[in-house]
Write an enzyme that holds these catalytic residues in place. Structure first.
Site, PDB file in Angstrom:
ATOM      1  N   GLY A  70      75.807  55.808 -18.796  1.00 13.31           N
ATOM      2  CA  GLY A  70      77.064  55.341 -20.290  1.00 13.31           C
ATOM      3  C   GLY A  70      77.395  55.980 -20.926  1.00 13.31           C
ATOM      4  O   GLY A  70      79.131  56.208 -21.335  1.00 13.31           O
ATOM      5  N   GLN A  71      76.957  57.063 -21.115  1.00 11.67           N
ATOM      6  CA  GLN A  71      76.787  58.192 -22.599  1.00 11.67           C
ATOM      7  C   GLN A  71      77.970  59.201 -22.247  1.00 11.67           C
ATOM      8  O   GLN A  71      78.713  59.407 -20.846  1.00 11.67           O
ATOM      9  CB  GLN A  71      75.702  58.950 -23.021  1.00 11.67           C
ATOM     10  CG  GLN A  71      74.758  58.659 -23.066  1.00 11.67           C
ATOM     11  CD  GLN A  71      73.640  58.228 -21.558  1.00 11.67           C
ATOM     12  OE1 GLN A  71      74.238  57.992 -20.866  1.00 11.67           O
ATOM     13  NE2 GLN A  71      72.446  58.345 -22.135  1.00 11.67           N
ATOM     14  N   ARG A  72      78.824  59.241 -23.270  1.00  7.60           N
ATOM     15  CA  ARG A  72      80.403  60.487 -23.794  1.00  7.60           C
ATOM     16  C   ARG A  72      80.069  61.211 -22.359  1.00  7.60           C
ATOM     17  O   ARG A  72      81.274  61.466 -22.092  1.00  7.60           O
ATOM     18  CB  ARG A  72      80.707  60.252 -24.217  1.00  7.60           C
ATOM     19  CG  ARG A  72      81.702  60.925 -25.031  1.00  7.60           C
ATOM     20  CD  ARG A  72      82.181  60.829 -26.835  1.00  7.60           C
ATOM     21  NE  ARG A  72      82.493  59.673 -27.599  1.00  7.60           N
ATOM     22  CZ  ARG A  72      83.405  58.993 -27.515  1.00  7.60           C
ATOM     23  NH1 ARG A  72      84.175  58.802 -26.147  1.00  7.60           N
ATOM     24  NH2 ARG A  72      82.765  58.052 -28.245  1.00  7.60           N
ATOM     25  N   ILE A  74      78.167  61.792 -20.224  1.00 13.14           N
ATOM     26  CA  ILE A  74      77.773  62.115 -18.284  1.00 13.14           C
ATOM     27  C   ILE A  74      79.669  60.921 -17.459  1.00 13.14           C
ATOM     28  O   ILE A  74      79.647  61.526 -16.758  1.00 13.14           O
ATOM     29  CB  ILE A  74      76.424  60.419 -18.570  1.00 13.14           C
ATOM     30  CG1 ILE A  74      75.329  61.213 -18.781  1.00 13.14           C
ATOM     31  CG2 ILE A  74      76.746  60.406 -16.712  1.00 13.14           C
ATOM     32  CD1 ILE A  74      74.254  60.033 -18.858  1.00 13.14           C
TER      33      ILE A  74
END
Length: 185
Positions: A70-72, A74
């Site tokens: 869920g990293q920005r 990704i």
């Protein structure tokens, strides 16, 4: 009762494969939730840099759960996983109120995706065990879930680390899949 026992309880005459997409912001608890569902050790979890896939088989069901980071950086790649999704599970860190607006925007964009049109939505309001966590009702109001009319949806308060509320969310998912299967007969 674990996930396998639940699946056995809801057995069907022929095996059904379900593709579940597990999304949410980084640090929401997606991987912890997935490991909890699979009855795996949750004591050593690192941030997901790409994706995790877990397949759970039981009489009547084969669940393929795709846990996408869920990293920005990704999130733009999430769209590569929308195809053939049977259920969308969105996980929210209810104790991280600074990110409620960001998670609301991301969920809204997911619900507007053509490839996810009509796909049932389960929102896990995670980290209910932490002090200051917003309630599931507060999250539902903030996300305006009551305005969703193009799909079935459910919000489930949970604590993935304590395995509380996780089973109930999956019961909703499997119940909806059984209903969907019954209506196709």
């Amino acid at each position: 009762m674990g996930l396998l026992a639940l699946l056995r309880k809801l057995k069907s005459s022929q095996e059904r494969e379900l593709r579940i997409l597990l999304l949410g912001l980084d640090n929401a608890g997606k991987t912890t939730l997935l490991k909890s569902l699979a009855s795996e050790d949750i004591s050593h979890i690192t941030p997901t840099q790409g994706f995790n896939i877990k397949t759970v088989q039981s009489s009547g069901f084969r669940l393929n759960v795709w846990d996408i980071g869920g990293q920005r950086k990704i999130r733009p790649y999430w769209k590569n996983y929308y195809e053939n999704t049977d259920v969308l599970i969105y996980v929210i860190d209810c104790a991280d109120q600074k990110r409620f607006e960001e998670t609301s925007v991301e969920l809204s964009e997911l619900l507007d995706e053509e490839k996810l049109a009509g796909v049932p939505l389960l929102v896990y309001a995670n980290k209910q065990d932490l002090l200051g966590a917003a309630t599931a009702n507060e999250i539902a109001e903030g996300l305006k879930l009551e305005h969703i009319s193009d799909r079935k949806w459910q919000i489930q308060p949970c604590s993935a680390t304590q395995s509380e509320g996780v089973k109930e969310g999956m019961e909703w998912v499997l119940s909806n899949m059984n209903q969907k299967k019954s209506s196709k007969k």
